[in-house]
Write a protein that holds these residues in place. Structure first.
Motif, PDB file in Angstrom:
ATOM      1  N   ARG A 162      13.673   9.956 103.842  1.00 32.04           N
ATOM      2  CA  ARG A 162      15.043   9.427 103.013  1.00 32.04           C
ATOM      3  C   ARG A 162      15.577  10.386 102.953  1.00 32.04           C
ATOM      4  N   TYR A 163      14.495  11.856 102.538  1.00 30.59           N
ATOM      5  CA  TYR A 163      15.763  12.883 101.806  1.00 30.59           C
ATOM      6  C   TYR A 163      14.805  14.366 102.747  1.00 30.59           C
ATOM      7  N   THR A 164      14.942  14.047 103.743  1.00 33.25           N
ATOM      8  CA  THR A 164      15.559  14.577 104.753  1.00 33.25           C
ATOM      9  C   THR A 164      16.149  14.648 105.718  1.00 33.25           C
ATOM     10  N   ASP A 165      17.536  16.398 105.807  1.00 35.74           N
ATOM     11  CA  ASP A 165      18.651  16.661 106.556  1.00 35.74           C
ATOM     12  C   ASP A 165      18.195  16.840 108.281  1.00 35.74           C
ATOM     13  N   TRP A 166      18.350  15.269 109.062  1.00 36.40           N
ATOM     14  CA  TRP A 166      17.436  15.280 109.774  1.00 36.40           C
ATOM     15  C   TRP A 166      18.870  16.521 111.664  1.00 36.40           C
ATOM     16  N   ARG A 167      19.393  16.807 110.788  1.00 30.46           N
ATOM     17  CA  ARG A 167      20.569  17.910 112.003  1.00 30.46           C
ATOM     18  C   ARG A 167      19.343  18.251 111.799  1.00 30.46           C
ATOM     19  N   ASN A 168      18.561  19.290 111.173  1.00 34.63           N
ATOM     20  CA  ASN A 168      17.712  20.256 110.768  1.00 34.63           C
ATOM     21  C   ASN A 168      17.018  20.322 109.383  1.00 34.63           C
ATOM     22  N   PRO A 169      16.213  19.647 110.097  1.00 35.28           N
ATOM     23  CA  PRO A 169      15.153  19.384 109.066  1.00 35.28           C
ATOM     24  C   PRO A 169      14.674  20.077 108.584  1.00 35.28           C
ATOM     25  N   ASN A 170      14.315  21.083 108.962  1.00 36.68           N
ATOM     26  CA  ASN A 170      13.349  22.981 108.251  1.00 36.68           C
ATOM     27  C   ASN A 170      14.347  23.801 108.194  1.00 36.68           C
ATOM     28  N   ASP A 171      15.458  23.181 107.793  1.00 34.96           N
ATOM     29  CA  ASP A 171      16.299  24.713 107.570  1.00 34.96           C
ATOM     30  C   ASP A 171      16.217  24.426 105.416  1.00 34.96           C
ATOM     31  N   PRO A 172      16.280  25.212 105.007  1.00 35.29           N
ATOM     32  CA  PRO A 172      15.509  25.865 103.999  1.00 35.29           C
ATOM     33  C   PRO A 172      16.922  25.396 103.232  1.00 35.29           C
ATOM     34  N   LYS A 173      18.012  25.733 103.410  1.00 32.47           N
ATOM     35  CA  LYS A 173      19.406  25.246 102.686  1.00 32.47           C
ATOM     36  C   LYS A 173      19.798  23.968 102.943  1.00 32.47           C
ATOM     37  N   LEU A 174      19.297  23.480 103.449  1.00 30.59           N
ATOM     38  CA  LEU A 174      19.431  21.979 103.533  1.00 30.59           C
ATOM     39  C   LEU A 174      18.551  21.452 103.078  1.00 30.59           C
ATOM     40  N   VAL A 175      17.238  22.440 102.888  1.00 31.57           N
ATOM     41  CA  VAL A 175      15.957  20.948 102.240  1.00 31.57           C
ATOM     42  C   VAL A 175      16.404  21.340 100.356  1.00 31.57           C
ATOM     43  N   ARG A 176      16.967  22.267 100.351  1.00 28.81           N
ATOM     44  CA  ARG A 176      17.668  22.470  99.020  1.00 28.81           C
ATOM     45  C   ARG A 176      18.825  21.882  98.433  1.00 28.81           C
ATOM     46  N   LYS A 177      18.962  21.434  99.112  1.00 33.56           N
ATOM     47  CA  LYS A 177      20.006  20.311  98.356  1.00 33.56           C
ATOM     48  C   LYS A 177      19.469  18.597  98.839  1.00 33.56           C
ATOM     49  N   GLN A 178      18.624  18.353  99.667  1.00 33.55           N
ATOM     50  CA  GLN A 178      17.782  17.271  99.242  1.00 33.55           C
ATOM     51  C   GLN A 178      17.100  17.056  98.455  1.00 33.55           C
ATOM     52  N   PHE A 179      16.436  18.160  97.883  1.00 38.17           N
ATOM     53  CA  PHE A 179      15.417  18.261  96.224  1.00 38.17           C
ATOM     54  C   PHE A 179      16.962  17.493  95.537  1.00 38.17           C
ATOM     55  N   VAL A 180      18.499  18.063  95.045  1.00 39.60           N
ATOM     56  CA  VAL A 180      18.779  18.019  94.862  1.00 39.60           C
ATOM     57  C   VAL A 180      19.446  16.301  94.358  1.00 39.60           C
ATOM     58  N   LYS A 181      19.352  15.404  95.956  1.00 38.17           N
ATOM     59  CA  LYS A 181      19.450  15.132  96.020  1.00 38.17           C
ATOM     60  C   LYS A 181      18.739  13.422  95.169  1.00 38.17           C
ATOM     61  N   LEU A 182      18.058  13.952  95.321  1.00 39.99           N
ATOM     62  CA  LEU A 182      15.772  13.637  95.101  1.00 39.99           C
ATOM     63  C   LEU A 182      16.507  13.604  93.929  1.00 39.99           C
ATOM     64  N   LEU A 183      16.437  14.335  92.929  1.00 45.87           N
ATOM     65  CA  LEU A 183      15.898  14.649  91.631  1.00 45.87           C
ATOM     66  C   LEU A 183      17.180  13.657  91.188  1.00 45.87           C
ATOM     67  N   GLY A 184      18.404  13.938  91.230  1.00 40.10           N
ATOM     68  CA  GLY A 184      19.162  13.402  90.500  1.00 40.10           C
ATOM     69  C   GLY A 184      19.496  11.427  91.207  1.00 40.10           C
ATOM     70  N   ASP A 185      18.949  10.836  92.569  1.00 43.92           N
ATOM     71  CA  ASP A 185      18.785  10.053  92.476  1.00 43.92           C
ATOM     72  C   ASP A 185      17.981   9.170  91.530  1.00 43.92           C
ATOM     73  N   LEU A 186      16.277   9.998  91.119  1.00 49.73           N
ATOM     74  CA  LEU A 186      15.552   9.155  90.413  1.00 49.73           C
ATOM     75  C   LEU A 186      16.386   9.157  88.837  1.00 49.73           C
ATOM     76  N   TYR A 187      16.268  10.364  88.739  1.00 51.23           N
ATOM     77  CA  TYR A 187      17.014  10.333  87.116  1.00 51.23           C
ATOM     78  C   TYR A 187      18.024  10.045  86.395  1.00 51.23           C
TER      79      TYR A 187
END
Length: 469
Positions: free
Chosen positions: A283-308
């Motif tokens: 769910r917290y993978t940007d499938w447009r480019n899964p391995n792009d570190p710049k997209l991964v960091r945005k998914q990190f922000v999304k994950l931690l925001g959703d959880l807490y």
């Protein structure tokens, strides 16, 4: 709005640092009265323009059971007028909290013994249903660490308690300031509520589950109150230190997909079965480019925001709105303000945790003390937004309704429609905020319980999850 006019409006909502005679006079001209009640707590009374009564803000940035209990009084001492307001039909009290303070006011809104003490609640970026807000050691570790910062004896609990109780406010503020400047210390000085079978009789998540089939007294009391509940657009950005440890800025931060999958997700979901972790990874993978570190960091922000923040926040609003006559309002704060309280990277696409505090309080903050900023002058669009927010917050305290004529109308939040106000340069109305995220995580919790027979546990914030070496 002119800067001269805004300088007056900024006095409407004072921060907790000071309350001067000039500020009081200016605030009275606009219709509110700021009162400093005790360190880190501010009272604001708002007189209705129709003469029908007052509203009183009790603003909390406090954590811990004692300070939570200190709210429990039906008299509010107004230092500037040397008199006492006794709660009555003409006095409406609003309790108001941010982050941990929002958890605190949320717990008070679930405490039926508070009936008659306040009528309105404002909760900014914090919910009592946050999974790991409760500790089991009665905060002994945090109290011991605070005692060490205060140069107290820590040989046994009794002198620790007495020393902390007898410390003056200046020493206490110095100790917390020291912790704020060092994240490793900060995590050790976090005070959280406990299930004490007195003030908190059961975890809020249990109440939410009970409310699916019945209405516990705690929930009945909550639904008798008016509520403004809100979230910021990129709450998870405050946790970026988990990736590389504390830094001056995170503009160049990159996060690999491997690190996200194999370090971050197992850290924040330590008890989740591997099958469910794989669902989270997907769910917290940007499938447009899964391995792009710049997209991964945005998914990190999304994950931690959703959880807490996001999921617990929506859950709290749904619990409140599912009554017979709720005065329930939800907001999302999204503007990219020019200065932040929490270190925020240039690549952030929305407001970070605490970004709304400046506008809500009319930028009347000691920015140098709070965020190491000097000489900050907000742009005109932020000042205009600030005025709208201050009026909405004070209208809510006066009447239980944040709306005013001539502005975008803020519809009530309901189970069926889930309307919310998106606050930005221009305000707009949206629907179903974080609805998909809410559904995903509650399904994950149910599946976790079925697979393992135990609830899903999100990481304990008193443990430092990042690597600094």
């Amino acid at each position: 709005m002119s800067r001269t006019r805004n300088q007056k409006a900024r006095q409407v909502m004072q921060s907790w640092y000071s309350s001067t005679a000039e500020a009081t006079i200016l605030a009275r001209e606009i219709g509110t009265l700021p009162i400093v009640w005790r360190p880190l707590v501010t009272l604001l009374s708002s007189r209705s323009t129709t003469g029908s009564g007052y509203g009183v803000f009790l603003i909390s940035m406090m954590k811990g059971r004692k300070e939570i209990w200190d709210y429990g009084t039906n008299q509010w001492h107004l230092d500037g007028y040397k008199n006492t307001l006794v709660l009555s039909e003409e006095i409406r009290v609003t309790i108001f909290g941010k982050s941990a303070g929002a958890v605190s006011v949320g717990l008070h809104s679930l405490h039926p013994e508070n009936k008659g003490l306040f009528t309105n609640v404002i909760s900014e970026s914090g919910s009592p249903s946050f999974t790991h807000v409760f500790q089991t050691d009665n905060n002994i570790q945090a109290a011991t660490f605070l005692a060490e910062l205060l140069n107290c004896s820590t040989d046994n609990p009794d002198p620790v308690y007495e020393c902390i109780k007898n410390s003056d406010s200046a020493a206490m503020l110095d100790a917390f300031k020291s912790a704020l400047n060092d994240p490793a210390k900060l995590w050790q000085i976090v005070f959280t509520p406990t299930v004490d079978n007195d003030f908190v009789k059961q975890p809020p998540l249990d109440l939410i589950n009970l409310a699916k089939t019945t209405v516990p007294p705690e929930v009945e009391f909550l639904r008798s109150l008016n509520l403004i509940n809100g979230l910021n657009g990129a709450e998870g950005a405050m946790w970026l230190f988990m990736v590389e440890g504390p830094k001056d800025n995170y503009d160049d931060l990159l996060l690999s997909k491997e690190d996200m999958d194999n370090r971050i997700i197992p850290t924040v979901l330590p008890t989740a079965p591997e099958l469910l972790k794989s669902l989270v990874r997907s769910r917290y993978t940007d499938w447009r480019n899964p391995n792009d570190p710049k997209l991964v960091r945005k998914q990190f922000v999304k994950l931690l925001g959703d959880l807490y923040f996001n999921v617990p926040g929506i859950e709290f609003s749904r619990l409140h709105a599912n009554g017979s006559n709720p005065g329930s309002y939800m907001y999302r704060f999204t503007p990219l303000v020019e200065q932040h309280f929490v270190r925020t990277p240039a690549w952030s696409e929305s407001a970070n945790h605490a970004d709304e505090l400046g506008p809500v309080f009319g930028y009347n903050f000691d920015y140098e003390w709070a965020a190491d900023m000097k000489g900050y002058t907000p742009p005109d669009w932020e000042l205009n937004m600030s005025e709208r927010m201050m009026v909405s917050w004070t209208n809510f305290a006066k009447t239980g309704n944040p709306n005013r004529e001539g502005e975008t109308q803020w519809p009530k939040y309901s189970i069926d429609d889930e309307y919310y106000l998106n606050i930005d340069k221009e305000d707009t109305v949206g629907q179903f905020l974080h609805a998909a995220d809410m559904n995903f995580w509650r399904e994950i919790e149910l599946k976790s319980a079925k697979v393992k027979g135990t609830p899903l546990i999100i990481f304990d914030m008193t443990e430092i999850p990042f690597e600094t070496g």
